[in-house]
Design an enzyme around this catalytic site. Structure first.
Site, PDB file in Angstrom:
ATOM      1  N   GLU A 263      26.286 -50.227 -26.898  1.00 41.54           N
ATOM      2  CA  GLU A 263      26.606 -48.865 -26.474  1.00 41.54           C
ATOM      3  C   GLU A 263      28.117 -48.706 -26.349  1.00 41.54           C
ATOM      4  OE1 GLU A 263      24.477 -47.721 -22.955  1.00 41.54           O
ATOM      5  OE2 GLU A 263      22.510 -48.081 -23.853  1.00 41.54           O
ATOM      6  N   HIS A 281      21.854 -42.614 -23.165  1.00 45.77           N
ATOM      7  CA  HIS A 281      21.887 -43.217 -21.828  1.00 45.77           C
ATOM      8  C   HIS A 281      21.994 -42.143 -20.748  1.00 45.77           C
ATOM      9  CE1 HIS A 281      22.761 -47.312 -19.794  1.00 45.77           C
ATOM     10  NE2 HIS A 281      22.105 -46.523 -18.976  1.00 45.77           N
TER      11      HIS A 281
END
Length: 531
Positions: A263, A281
């Site tokens: 990420e 997220h």
């Protein structure tokens, strides 16, 4: 002089006002955390630092923070804080572990609906002027079986919401007792049974060596055809490439992912698949959750700076300043004793019994209990701390009992931890010597005198000649250096144990070679956090 706090990430104005109302001077500079050089330049002025995820509190920043006493993270994740460096500097690191639990659980439920009814694809199609009613045939959640991997705080909320939707819920969690599962209204199962039964699978565990790729290619193959998989917990729990193949083949009917192995995720094998819903997220991204964690961190930091009270600290027990000086070595001992048992125990723990003998029985046992429970649970959940550990134990139905007794042996004080599982009891005792160093003094009822090292190896065997030679030769052949050695036995020819202090962790081949000798009943590498 009033303490001074820097808020270097975006926090709500209400949270900032809490500092001011409590008499704490505060500078609200929400973009400063992104400027590493400017942060280094000004951090030396502050007693406290309130952050989210943008500010990176490195060892270099901590070296420049000459006045800093506390770091407060609005949220649970502290990957952006060098906790060992903070501890060495005497800086407390706090987080807000439960502020976004409901929000994250609701996101998982929302993802289940989105995947079951193909909502994003249907929305995009309708927005483009199409009316493809026959294209989007979904499935109901009603009466389906939901497999919950990890039934802790967030997972428990998901279980509750799923039961409200009249789903059948099965849960896999090594620390979930049968009694707690019954109280929750779920069926406790092993992982293989969950994989075989579940129509939907949702993950709610931290990322550890044991949980990494818990949905591996092999385990994905064990799932029911047509299963739908949700991950709003941590990237790395699922083999994304293997899942993409299963989605393309039709074995997995759909997936909803909020977290990814890397990420920010700009590319993933799961991207561009029509039966996959992905979000960036967003698990904790609601107005309520962001407000809750901001208000909590402001209250916690103010309490500490003004009164010395410690809450939700990851690197310090919740004790007063006066207690800390006396209890420090005993807190460390409690953590080591717990860590030993936690690493040795692979099945659900039903009860934890902690005995305090002698002078230690007069101390703050709540903090010592918390340290011991945290030590036990860190083996499977590295995010646990001394505040959250008792809460998690209670949620999972673990019965914690404490016994105090007057001096009853050769030591002025000692503590003993016993864990009870479905099949056995395991205990270990320890004390703190006059040099302030914790020692193990009894394992399995066998008396020993062992200091604690960072890398250790524990073995059990029948007391027969040649064991020491076998250990030394086998480890030596594998290039493992033994720094120290402690032995104990219950009697001649009876049960014997060994604790070895190693310069570095033993490689798997060394452990396999020891097992191949056939003389050891148990071989267990152990790791401890030592100063």
């Amino acid at each position: 002089m009033a303490p001074k706090v820097l808020v270097s990430d975006k926090l709500s104005e209400t949270a900032v006002q809490i500092f001011r109302d409590r008499g704490v001077e505060v500078d609200y500079l929400p973009d400063l955390g992104k400027d590493k050089d400017k942060l280094l330049e000004v951090i030396g002025q502050y007693d406290g630092l309130a952050i989210r995820s943008a500010t990176k509190v490195t060892e270099k920043v901590l070296q420049a923070a000459t006045k800093l006493k506390v770091i407060g993270r609005a949220g649970i994740g502290v990957d952006n804080v060098d906790i060992p460096a903070a501890s060495k500097k005497g800086v407390i690191v706090m987080n807000t572990p439960f502020g976004n639990s409901i929000t994250t659980a609701e996101h998982a439920i929302a993802m289940m609906f989105a995947v079951a009814r193909q909502l994003p694809e249907a929305s995009a199609s309708t927005h483009s002027g199409k009316w493809e009613k026959n294209r989007f045939m979904g499935v109901e959640l009603f009466n389906k079986t939901l497999g919950v991997i990890g039934a802790g705080n967030i997972g428990g909320i998901v279980c509750d919401r799923a039961l409200g939707l009249h789903m059948k819920v099965v849960a896999y969690d090594p620390f979930l007792s049968e009694e707690r599962a019954t109280a929750m209204g779920v069926t406790k199962v092993e992982l293989d049974e969950l994989l075989a039964r579940a129509d939907f699978i949702t993950l709610h565990v931290p990322l550890t060596d044991k949980t990494r790729n818990i949905l591996s290619r092999e385990n994905l193959a064990k799932t029911k055809k047509g299963v739908r998989i949700i991950n709003c917990a941590r990237g790395g729990l699922v083999d994304e490439a293997a899942l993409a193949e299963a989605l393309k083949s039709g074995h997995v009917a759909g997936a909803g992912f909020d977290v990814f192995e890397t990420e920010p995720a700009t590319d993933s094998p799961l991207f561009h698949l029509p039966n996959v819903v992905v979000t960036p997220h967003l698990g904790a991204s609601t107005t309520e959750a962001q407000e809750n964690v901001a208000l909590q961190v402001a209250e916690q930091m103010s309490d500490y700076l003004l009164t010395g009270a410690v809450q939700n600290a990851l690197n310090m027990p919740s004790v007063t300043a006066e207690e800390a000086a006396v209890m420090g070595p005993w807190v460390k001992l409690a953590q080591h004793l717990g860590a030993f048992i936690g690493q040795m125990t692979d099945e659900p723990i039903k009860a934890i019994n902690i005995l305090y003998d002698g002078t230690v029985a007069t101390m703050n046992l709540q903090a010592l209990n918390a340290a011991a429970i945290a030590g036990i649970m860190k083996a499977t959940n590295p995010d646990v701390n001394m505040v959250s550990a008792p809460v998690i134990a209670k949620e999972r139905g673990v019965q914690v009992s404490t016994t105090r007794q007057e001096k009853s042996g050769v030591f002025d004080a000692y503590m003993k931890i016993t864990v009870v599982t479905e099949t056995r009891e395991r205990s270990i005792a320890g004390t703190v010597f006059s040099d302030g160093k914790p020692r193990f003094i009894q394992i399995k009822g066998i008396t020993i005198d062992a200091e604690i090292g960072a890398n250790m190896l524990y073995t059990t065997n029948e007391d027969v000649p040649g064991i020491i030679g076998t250990l030394g030769r086998t480890l030596g052949e594998n290039g493992v250096n033994i720094a120290n050695f402690t032995l104990g036995r219950s009697g001649v020819g009876k049960d014997a144990i060994a604790l070895l202090y190693l310069d570095e962790p033993a490689p798997q081949k060394a452990l396999d070679d020891l097992a191949a000798t056939g003389v050891f009943r148990q071989i267990k590498p152990l790791a401890f956090e030592v100063a």
